[in-house]
Motif scaffolding. Structure first.
Motif, PDB file in Angstrom:
ATOM      1  N   VAL A 118       8.641   4.447   0.336  1.00 21.63           N
ATOM      2  CA  VAL A 118       7.232   4.348   1.038  1.00 21.63           C
ATOM      3  C   VAL A 118       6.914   2.648   1.437  1.00 21.63           C
ATOM      4  O   VAL A 118       7.338   1.943   0.453  1.00 21.63           O
ATOM      5  CB  VAL A 118       6.037   4.855   0.335  1.00 21.63           C
ATOM      6  CG1 VAL A 118       4.828   4.676   0.957  1.00 21.63           C
ATOM      7  CG2 VAL A 118       6.362   6.287  -0.356  1.00 21.63           C
ATOM      8  N   CYS A 119       6.766   2.607   2.649  1.00 22.84           N
ATOM      9  CA  CYS A 119       6.735   1.121   3.041  1.00 22.84           C
ATOM     10  C   CYS A 119       5.301   0.628   2.328  1.00 22.84           C
ATOM     11  O   CYS A 119       4.359   1.601   2.541  1.00 22.84           O
ATOM     12  CB  CYS A 119       6.401   1.061   4.562  1.00 22.84           C
ATOM     13  SG  CYS A 119       5.936  -0.512   5.287  1.00 22.84           S
ATOM     14  N   PRO A 120       5.338  -0.422   2.003  1.00 25.72           N
ATOM     15  CA  PRO A 120       4.168  -1.007   1.100  1.00 25.72           C
ATOM     16  C   PRO A 120       3.200  -1.561   2.293  1.00 25.72           C
ATOM     17  O   PRO A 120       1.867  -1.710   1.658  1.00 25.72           O
ATOM     18  CB  PRO A 120       4.663  -2.120   0.085  1.00 25.72           C
ATOM     19  CG  PRO A 120       5.959  -2.397   0.800  1.00 25.72           C
ATOM     20  CD  PRO A 120       6.492  -1.319   1.576  1.00 25.72           C
ATOM     21  N   SER A 121       3.542  -1.799   3.284  1.00 23.67           N
ATOM     22  CA  SER A 121       2.448  -2.176   4.106  1.00 23.67           C
ATOM     23  C   SER A 121       1.829  -1.017   5.035  1.00 23.67           C
ATOM     24  O   SER A 121       0.744  -1.326   5.406  1.00 23.67           O
ATOM     25  CB  SER A 121       3.170  -3.108   5.290  1.00 23.67           C
ATOM     26  OG  SER A 121       3.722  -4.127   4.611  1.00 23.67           O
ATOM     27  N   CYS A 122       2.546  -0.180   5.492  1.00 23.65           N
ATOM     28  CA  CYS A 122       1.866   1.012   6.494  1.00 23.65           C
ATOM     29  C   CYS A 122       1.728   2.595   5.463  1.00 23.65           C
ATOM     30  O   CYS A 122       0.964   3.291   6.119  1.00 23.65           O
ATOM     31  CB  CYS A 122       2.541   0.988   7.582  1.00 23.65           C
ATOM     32  SG  CYS A 122       4.383   1.812   7.524  1.00 23.65           S
ATOM     33  N   GLY A 123       2.392   2.574   4.565  1.00 22.69           N
ATOM     34  CA  GLY A 123       2.626   3.720   3.786  1.00 22.69           C
ATOM     35  C   GLY A 123       3.344   4.918   4.222  1.00 22.69           C
ATOM     36  O   GLY A 123       3.382   6.016   3.875  1.00 22.69           O
ATOM     37  N   GLU A 124       4.115   4.447   5.151  1.00 21.34           N
ATOM     38  CA  GLU A 124       4.989   5.544   5.949  1.00 21.34           C
ATOM     39  C   GLU A 124       6.411   5.804   4.998  1.00 21.34           C
ATOM     40  O   GLU A 124       6.760   4.859   4.304  1.00 21.34           O
ATOM     41  CB  GLU A 124       5.569   5.041   7.178  1.00 21.34           C
ATOM     42  CG  GLU A 124       4.730   5.290   8.478  1.00 21.34           C
ATOM     43  CD  GLU A 124       4.245   6.644   8.667  1.00 21.34           C
ATOM     44  OE1 GLU A 124       5.073   7.538   8.583  1.00 21.34           O
ATOM     45  OE2 GLU A 124       2.951   7.012   8.999  1.00 21.34           O
ATOM     46  N   GLN A 125       6.854   6.923   4.958  1.00 25.38           N
ATOM     47  CA  GLN A 125       7.941   7.300   4.171  1.00 25.38           C
ATOM     48  C   GLN A 125       9.263   7.050   5.084  1.00 25.38           C
ATOM     49  O   GLN A 125       9.372   7.547   6.128  1.00 25.38           O
ATOM     50  CB  GLN A 125       7.960   8.861   3.671  1.00 25.38           C
ATOM     51  CG  GLN A 125       9.343   9.073   2.660  1.00 25.38           C
ATOM     52  CD  GLN A 125       9.141  10.536   2.130  1.00 25.38           C
ATOM     53  OE1 GLN A 125       8.293  11.336   2.385  1.00 25.38           O
ATOM     54  NE2 GLN A 125      10.344  10.512   1.620  1.00 25.38           N
ATOM     55  N   ILE A 126      10.312   6.221   4.434  1.00 29.42           N
ATOM     56  CA  ILE A 126      11.354   5.766   5.286  1.00 29.42           C
ATOM     57  C   ILE A 126      12.481   6.219   4.557  1.00 29.42           C
ATOM     58  O   ILE A 126      12.653   6.045   3.620  1.00 29.42           O
ATOM     59  CB  ILE A 126      11.060   4.114   5.379  1.00 29.42           C
ATOM     60  CG1 ILE A 126       9.874   3.524   5.852  1.00 29.42           C
ATOM     61  CG2 ILE A 126      12.556   3.728   6.270  1.00 29.42           C
ATOM     62  CD1 ILE A 126       9.559   4.044   7.253  1.00 29.42           C
ATOM     63  N   VAL A 127      13.226   6.753   5.493  1.00 32.02           N
ATOM     64  CA  VAL A 127      14.495   7.337   4.942  1.00 32.02           C
ATOM     65  C   VAL A 127      15.650   6.422   5.286  1.00 32.02           C
ATOM     66  O   VAL A 127      15.828   5.957   6.445  1.00 32.02           O
ATOM     67  CB  VAL A 127      14.762   8.671   5.534  1.00 32.02           C
ATOM     68  CG1 VAL A 127      16.135   9.247   5.168  1.00 32.02           C
ATOM     69  CG2 VAL A 127      13.873   9.902   5.183  1.00 32.02           C
ATOM     70  N   ILE A 128      16.521   5.943   4.378  1.00 34.36           N
ATOM     71  CA  ILE A 128      17.615   5.348   4.447  1.00 34.36           C
ATOM     72  C   ILE A 128      18.920   5.623   3.933  1.00 34.36           C
ATOM     73  O   ILE A 128      18.782   6.578   3.139  1.00 34.36           O
ATOM     74  CB  ILE A 128      17.214   3.849   3.886  1.00 34.36           C
ATOM     75  CG1 ILE A 128      17.004   4.072   2.326  1.00 34.36           C
ATOM     76  CG2 ILE A 128      16.263   3.160   4.507  1.00 34.36           C
ATOM     77  CD1 ILE A 128      17.108   2.771   1.705  1.00 34.36           C
ATOM     78  N   PRO A 129      20.066   5.078   4.609  1.00 43.18           N
ATOM     79  CA  PRO A 129      21.305   5.500   4.017  1.00 43.18           C
ATOM     80  C   PRO A 129      21.572   4.716   2.919  1.00 43.18           C
ATOM     81  O   PRO A 129      20.991   3.630   2.734  1.00 43.18           O
ATOM     82  CB  PRO A 129      22.402   5.120   5.203  1.00 43.18           C
ATOM     83  CG  PRO A 129      21.489   4.331   5.982  1.00 43.18           C
ATOM     84  CD  PRO A 129      20.330   4.386   5.728  1.00 43.18           C
ATOM     85  N   ILE A 130      22.423   5.312   2.135  1.00 40.39           N
ATOM     86  CA  ILE A 130      22.567   4.646   0.709  1.00 40.39           C
ATOM     87  C   ILE A 130      24.221   4.231   0.723  1.00 40.39           C
ATOM     88  O   ILE A 130      24.982   5.140   1.065  1.00 40.39           O
ATOM     89  CB  ILE A 130      22.468   5.616  -0.491  1.00 40.39           C
ATOM     90  CG1 ILE A 130      20.912   5.970  -0.446  1.00 40.39           C
ATOM     91  CG2 ILE A 130      22.956   4.837  -1.795  1.00 40.39           C
ATOM     92  CD1 ILE A 130      19.935   4.746  -0.852  1.00 40.39           C
TER      93      ILE A 130
END
Length: 73
Positions: free
Chosen positions: A20-32
């Protein structure tokens, strides 16, 4: 004539995780990237609000999902 079924795409795979982005609160999906080591840290801009985040990734050997979180830079 046989009709082809469309496959539904899964929202995430074993090679993906989210934070979760600490600035806007959106859930961000990233590759691992499992080849980058068990404890990872890098800076990435949020694709929604463009603020930089320090992304932390912890990988576990026992098959548990990775732990991912972010701090504002």
């Amino acid at each position: 004539m046989k009709k082809k079924r469309k496959r539904k795409r899964r929202s995430s795979t074993a090679d993906d995780a989210s934070y979760v982005c600490p600035s806007c609160g959106e859930q961000i999906v990233i590759p691992i990237d499992t080849s980058a080591g068990r404890d990872q840290q890098y800076i990435e801009d949020c694709p929604v609000c463009c603020n930089p985040n320090i992304v932390h990734v912890e990988l576990f050997e026992d098959g548990d999902p990775p732990r991912v979180w972010a701090d504002a830079e």
